[in-house]
Every structure is written in C-alpha cells, then in structure tokens.
Design a protein around this motif. Sequence first.
Motif, PDB file in Angstrom:
ATOM      1  N   MET A  84       0.791  -1.165   0.108  1.00 22.78           N
ATOM      2  CA  MET A  84      -0.025   0.081   0.144  1.00 22.78           C
ATOM      3  C   MET A  84       0.974   1.460  -0.002  1.00 22.78           C
ATOM      4  O   MET A  84       1.724   1.358   0.770  1.00 22.78           O
ATOM      5  N   PHE A  85       0.658   1.904  -0.992  1.00 22.32           N
ATOM      6  CA  PHE A  85       1.399   3.307  -1.125  1.00 22.32           C
ATOM      7  C   PHE A  85       0.994   4.681  -0.380  1.00 22.32           C
ATOM      8  O   PHE A  85       0.208   5.287  -0.771  1.00 22.32           O
ATOM      9  N   GLN A  86       1.411   4.609   0.928  1.00 21.65           N
ATOM     10  CA  GLN A  86       0.393   5.517   1.898  1.00 21.65           C
ATOM     11  C   GLN A  86       1.041   6.891   2.190  1.00 21.65           C
ATOM     12  O   GLN A  86       0.522   7.815   2.587  1.00 21.65           O
ATOM     13  N   GLY A  87       2.145   7.190   1.348  1.00 22.08           N
ATOM     14  CA  GLY A  87       2.959   8.381   1.287  1.00 22.08           C
ATOM     15  C   GLY A  87       3.528   8.594   2.888  1.00 22.08           C
ATOM     16  O   GLY A  87       3.469   7.856   3.675  1.00 22.08           O
ATOM     17  N   GLY A  88       4.030   9.937   2.869  1.00 19.79           N
ATOM     18  CA  GLY A  88       4.796  10.056   4.270  1.00 19.79           C
ATOM     19  C   GLY A  88       4.014  10.219   5.329  1.00 19.79           C
ATOM     20  O   GLY A  88       2.772  10.645   5.318  1.00 19.79           O
ATOM     21  N   ALA A  89       4.442  10.191   6.383  1.00 21.59           N
ATOM     22  CA  ALA A  89       3.665  10.172   7.947  1.00 21.59           C
ATOM     23  C   ALA A  89       3.334  11.767   8.162  1.00 21.59           C
ATOM     24  O   ALA A  89       4.225  12.580   7.706  1.00 21.59           O
ATOM     25  N   ARG A  90       2.030  11.810   8.831  1.00 24.19           N
ATOM     26  CA  ARG A  90       2.025  13.305   9.178  1.00 24.19           C
ATOM     27  C   ARG A  90       1.819  12.892  10.838  1.00 24.19           C
ATOM     28  O   ARG A  90       1.271  11.910  11.352  1.00 24.19           O
ATOM     29  N   VAL A  91       2.677  13.912  11.517  1.00 21.33           N
ATOM     30  CA  VAL A  91       2.922  13.685  12.805  1.00 21.33           C
ATOM     31  C   VAL A  91       2.583  14.886  13.735  1.00 21.33           C
ATOM     32  O   VAL A  91       2.851  16.130  13.128  1.00 21.33           O
ATOM     33  N   SER A  92       1.864  14.752  14.881  1.00 22.79           N
ATOM     34  CA  SER A  92       1.514  15.914  15.642  1.00 22.79           C
ATOM     35  C   SER A  92       1.845  15.549  16.988  1.00 22.79           C
ATOM     36  O   SER A  92       1.485  14.332  17.350  1.00 22.79           O
ATOM     37  N   VAL A  93       2.456  16.434  17.747  1.00 28.79           N
ATOM     38  CA  VAL A  93       2.690  16.273  19.105  1.00 28.79           C
ATOM     39  C   VAL A  93       2.060  17.532  19.777  1.00 28.79           C
ATOM     40  O   VAL A  93       2.332  18.610  19.324  1.00 28.79           O
ATOM     41  N   ASP A  94       1.278  17.502  21.087  1.00 24.71           N
ATOM     42  CA  ASP A  94       1.005  18.782  21.731  1.00 24.71           C
ATOM     43  C   ASP A  94       0.709  18.409  23.094  1.00 24.71           C
ATOM     44  O   ASP A  94       0.751  17.188  23.548  1.00 24.71           O
ATOM     45  N   ASN A  95       0.464  19.589  23.824  1.00 26.07           N
ATOM     46  CA  ASN A  95       0.196  19.319  25.316  1.00 26.07           C
ATOM     47  C   ASN A  95      -0.874  19.961  25.661  1.00 26.07           C
ATOM     48  O   ASN A  95      -1.317  20.920  24.933  1.00 26.07           O
ATOM     49  N   SER A  96      -1.339  19.851  26.731  1.00 27.60           N
ATOM     50  CA  SER A  96      -2.709  20.488  27.115  1.00 27.60           C
ATOM     51  C   SER A  96      -2.450  20.378  28.770  1.00 27.60           C
ATOM     52  O   SER A  96      -1.741  19.683  29.295  1.00 27.60           O
ATOM     53  N   GLY A  97      -2.769  21.672  29.395  1.00 31.67           N
ATOM     54  CA  GLY A  97      -2.678  21.885  30.766  1.00 31.67           C
ATOM     55  C   GLY A  97      -1.522  22.454  31.313  1.00 31.67           C
ATOM     56  O   GLY A  97      -0.872  22.154  32.213  1.00 31.67           O
ATOM     57  N   CYS A  98      -0.745  23.234  30.358  1.00 35.02           N
ATOM     58  CA  CYS A  98       0.437  23.970  30.855  1.00 35.02           C
ATOM     59  C   CYS A  98       0.213  24.797  32.044  1.00 35.02           C
ATOM     60  O   CYS A  98      -0.703  25.774  31.863  1.00 35.02           O
ATOM     61  N   ASN A  99       0.756  24.658  33.345  1.00 37.91           N
ATOM     62  CA  ASN A  99       0.701  25.562  34.208  1.00 37.91           C
ATOM     63  C   ASN A  99       1.971  26.469  34.590  1.00 37.91           C
ATOM     64  O   ASN A  99       2.138  26.946  35.848  1.00 37.91           O
ATOM     65  N   LEU A 100       2.736  26.591  33.475  1.00 37.99           N
ATOM     66  CA  LEU A 100       3.853  27.463  33.727  1.00 37.99           C
ATOM     67  C   LEU A 100       3.459  28.887  33.319  1.00 37.99           C
ATOM     68  O   LEU A 100       2.455  29.006  32.490  1.00 37.99           O
ATOM     69  N   PRO A 101       4.338  29.904  33.496  1.00 38.45           N
ATOM     70  CA  PRO A 101       4.241  31.184  32.962  1.00 38.45           C
ATOM     71  C   PRO A 101       4.131  31.269  31.398  1.00 38.45           C
ATOM     72  O   PRO A 101       4.832  30.495  30.655  1.00 38.45           O
ATOM     73  N   GLY A 102       3.500  32.223  30.894  1.00 31.06           N
ATOM     74  CA  GLY A 102       3.346  32.264  29.495  1.00 31.06           C
ATOM     75  C   GLY A 102       4.510  31.920  28.632  1.00 31.06           C
ATOM     76  O   GLY A 102       4.305  31.254  27.525  1.00 31.06           O
ATOM     77  N   THR A 103       5.563  32.542  28.753  1.00 38.00           N
ATOM     78  CA  THR A 103       6.655  32.463  28.074  1.00 38.00           C
ATOM     79  C   THR A 103       7.115  31.138  28.082  1.00 38.00           C
ATOM     80  O   THR A 103       7.905  30.601  27.243  1.00 38.00           O
ATOM     81  N   MET A 104       7.268  30.680  29.261  1.00 34.73           N
ATOM     82  CA  MET A 104       7.609  29.224  29.524  1.00 34.73           C
ATOM     83  C   MET A 104       6.780  28.211  28.694  1.00 34.73           C
ATOM     84  O   MET A 104       7.101  27.081  28.238  1.00 34.73           O
ATOM     85  N   CYS A 105       5.502  28.454  28.880  1.00 37.17           N
ATOM     86  CA  CYS A 105       4.450  27.494  28.064  1.00 37.17           C
ATOM     87  C   CYS A 105       5.022  27.572  26.529  1.00 37.17           C
ATOM     88  O   CYS A 105       4.746  26.617  25.890  1.00 37.17           O
TER      89      CYS A 105
END
Length: 182
Positions: free
Chosen positions: A126-147
């Motif tokens: 099956m010729f599926q093409g290149g991967a799509r990768v996503s990584v994210d976070n939720s719930g950052c409790n750091l100051p804005g610049t550190m987030c």
Amino acid sequence: MPLTQKLDVRVGANLFDYDYSGKRGSVDYNFQIKLRTVDLLLDLYPLQNGFRVTGGAIYNNNHVDAIGTPSVAGTYVLNGHTYSAADAGSINGRIDFRRFAPYLGIGWGSRPSAKGWSVNADVGAMFQGGARVSVDNSGCNLPGTMCATLQSDIQAEAASLHDKIDSYNIYPVVRLGAVYRF
C-alpha cells in the motif's frame, strides 16, 4: 465477484489494535496502534493456475496515538529541557498517513466458480505516502513565556519523530483470505 473470465473485483477490511509502551528520544510513551483499512481491489488472472495480479485503492485509517508518560522523577525531557509533569501538563501525539492509498500486489487463489468456499493469499504494498505527525500538550501551568518554550520543544520533538518515520511510505501487506460465493 467475477466481472469477466479473467477479472474479479473484491472488497476487504482490516481491524486490529495493539498497545505497547516505549521510549522515543527521552520521553516514554504509551502507544495505541490502530489498524483500520477498507480496500477495493481488482484481480487479473493472466494464467489458468490461480496466479493473479491485483491493483486497487485502500481507505487507510491506520494511525498511532501516543500518550506521553513522565519519568519516575515526574519529569519530561524535551529538546534538552526538563519540565515537571505537573507544570507541563499532558503530552499527546498522533501519527497517521493519507486516507486513500493505491495498492499493488500479486497473489494466488482459486476463483470460486460455483457457490461455496475458496481460499486465497496475497503479497503486496500500500503506497500510503509520508507520515503526518502531531505532538501537543494540554494543561500547561507554567508562565506564558515558558509555555511557549515548552510548545517549541514539543514541536522539535514532533519534527524529530517525523524525520525518523517519514521514510515508511510503503506499507507491506500480507494477506490470507477466505471467500464465499453466494
């Protein structure tokens, strides 16, 4: 389903789940692999011995969900920076491929000429093409610049992961099947 003396059409589906834990870079993940495909294939039988050449299209919903788990010390190390899991929140990712992919293969199988059962086997790609990768976070409790820095480090993690798996654009297929003709 036979179309002509040497041409058949068939439909198939694949459903499989597999979970495992592993380390990618310096982050531990729980990976949930979900294989989900539906295919529409056209079989050409050039000889009378059951050998066939197959081409078709596959709806490809294969994907991997990755859930980051903090180290024993309760930290994540991303792009060389250490973050407390309590401050960074959760880290989740997903790897998937294009939804529709062409398929090419060879196989063997007796063509059911009357009602009843038969078996078949295929090897293809099956010729599926290149991967799509996503990584994210939720719930950052750091100051804005550190987030913002955390988000930048998470995107560097995603880019590194993408570089490692992007060359897997051909998905090997081995299939054994049972056919019933009504």
